[in-house]
Design an enzyme around this catalytic site. Structure first.
Site, PDB file in Angstrom:
ATOM      1  N   GLU A 259     -25.283  -2.566  -3.203  1.00 46.21           N
ATOM      2  CA  GLU A 259     -24.180  -1.603  -3.308  1.00 46.21           C
ATOM      3  C   GLU A 259     -22.847  -2.336  -3.349  1.00 46.21           C
ATOM      4  O   GLU A 259     -22.071  -2.278  -2.395  1.00 46.21           O
ATOM      5  CB  GLU A 259     -24.244  -0.609  -2.138  1.00 46.21           C
ATOM      6  CG  GLU A 259     -24.656  -1.263  -0.852  1.00 46.21           C
ATOM      7  CD  GLU A 259     -24.879  -0.313   0.293  1.00 46.21           C
ATOM      8  OE1 GLU A 259     -25.589   0.685   0.105  1.00 46.21           O
ATOM      9  OE2 GLU A 259     -24.353  -0.595   1.374  1.00 46.21           O
ATOM     10  N   CYS A 328      10.692  -0.210   3.856  1.00 50.04           N
ATOM     11  CA  CYS A 328      11.569  -0.618   4.949  1.00 50.04           C
ATOM     12  C   CYS A 328      10.754  -1.100   6.133  1.00 50.04           C
ATOM     13  O   CYS A 328      10.703  -0.471   7.199  1.00 50.04           O
ATOM     14  CB  CYS A 328      12.514   0.510   5.306  1.00 50.04           C
ATOM     15  SG  CYS A 328      13.682   0.752   3.962  1.00 50.04           S
TER      16      CYS A 328
END
Ligand code: PLP
Length: 405
Positions: A259, A328
């Site tokens: 997978e 920020c």
């Protein structure tokens, strides 16, 4: 695909933008299936949490892939993309019994990773075919963020609890059809993988009615220059031989399942962002882009190094730049990296942007998430639009006027 194609796509669709190269996804898929061509029953389940755009799911479905999902919503997306329920595996961690029952009712293969839920599920639904996730306690890589097989990891049922596990299965008479492991991202060493496989075989000998063994993923792809990548061909040669021998011993042709997420989509992805500002300080030249960890969090979350090219000036003289975002908060993509000379307005391209990039994006700082484009047969197709202000307001509810603030 080439740099000039990427520049053209950034112009056509605007930045910031994710671009995925369909041919690269296909060639990685084929590489994996070719490496294991000696295994009679092979199945690839794409781990869709890496990149869950429906168009990508459809592309992999065309290739013959199944899906590995970790939430009921991923199952729903897979069904929406056209996958048959039998082609979907559900490998969650820490979810409720109710969600597991709901997914089971959809006809999807469930995989249980703890003894408590196993016992409760087995008592209620003894006939349902269940896969069990084992934790073989194998260290992969070395970074504890991405090594999920070690002793204090929350994933899987510890191999040391095998006697308890077998007792639950006997008491409930539940139907165990598969054994699974996923030792976490970034397996460097094939020997480590083969060692973990032996532990899985040992566990498998305790169950008589298995149909498959699922070896998870953790294949490493190169991010920066001189990075080691998992030698899939070598692993294919060695593990196929060992797997086939185990099937002979077990007396049945089992299905071998992988997978992969990163292996299939990481290198297919390019993240394109525009340079807003060049900021020269006494020690550093910053290139500030129209993006941040809201769009690509891996460098800040895992310390991942994504190679960066200035595709607007590929032949430019190389200089040192720190590439930073507009969030920020500290959001550094690269520290003092050699990049072809950058001017404001240039487009930078980040490599390995297919896996765990868009799928981890957020609206932090109230910024829009990027658009996504699939590059197929020499053409870019928009597969997700840029967000708009409405997307930021969606589901927010204004307080009724009678509430005094
Ligand atoms: C995330 C995940 C994968 C995929 O891992 P990659 O490193 O992207 O290949 C496979 N299986 C499970 C259970 C996972 O949680």
């Amino acid at each position: 695909m080439q740099s000039k194609d990427l520049v053209q796509l950034a112009e056509q669709f605007g930045s910031p933008i994710y671009v995925y190269d369909a041919d690269k996804i296909k060639s990685q898929y084929n590489r994996l299936t070719n490496a294991f061509s000696k295994v009679e029953k092979l199945r690839i389940n794409y781990a869709m949490k890496a990149l869950s755009n429906v168009a990508i799911l459809q592309l992999l479905k065309e290739m013959g892939s199944g899906l590995d999902t970790v939430s009921i919503q991923e199952v729903q997306l897979g069904l929406h993309a056209g996958y048959e329920p039998e082609k979907i595996f559900y490998t969650p961690n820490g979810v409720s019994l109710e969600e597991i029952e709901e997914v089971n009712a959809m006809g999807v293969q469930i995989n249980i990773d703890n003894l408590s839920i196993l016992e409760q599920f087995g008592a209620k639904h003894p006939n349902v075919p269940v896969c069990i996730r084992i934790n073989p306690h194998v260290m992969a890589g070395g970074n504890t963020n991405i090594s999920v097989g070690h002793i204090d990891s929350k994933f899987g049922i510890s191999i040391h609890q095998l006697p308890h596990l077998v007792r639950i299965v006997e008491n409930t008479k539940m139907n165990i059809v598969g054994i699974h492991m996923h030792t976490g991202s970034d397996i460097l060493d094939i020997e480590v993988f083969l060692y973990a496989a032996e532990i899985l075989f040992d566990a498998a000998r305790n169950f008589k009615d298995l149909e498959f063994l699922d070896f998870g993923s953790g294949f490493k792809v190169p991010y920066k220059k001189d990075d080691i990548e998992t030698d899939i061909e070598e692993l294919g040669k060695k593990l196929s031989k060992r797997f086939n021998a185990f099937c002979t011993e077990y007396g049945k042709e089992l299905t071998l399942i992988f997978e992969p997420g990163k292996f299939l989509v990481s290198e297919a992805g390019h993240f394109l962002a525009k340079v807003n500002v060049i900021k020269q300080t006494t020690s550093t030249v910053f290139a500030g882009i129209d993006s941040g960890f809201n769009h690509l969090i891996r460098p800040m979350l895992y310390g991942s190094q994504h190679h960066i090219d200035n595709i607007s000036n590929p032949k430019g003289k190389e200089r040192f730049y720190s590439v930073v975002g507009y969030i920020c908060e500290t959001d550094t993509f690269a520290n003092n990296r050699r990049i072809a000379e950058i001017k404001e307005g240039d487009i930078l391209s980040f490599k390995n942007a297919g896996a765990y990039c868009y799928s981890m994006a957020s609206n932090y700082n109230s910024r829009y998430k990027p658009a996504e484009v699939l590059w197929i047969q020499g053409q870019g197709h928009l597969i997700r639009a840029h967000e708009t202000f409405e997307d930021l307001l969606k589901n927010q509810i204004s307080l009724p006027s009678e509430v005094t603030l």
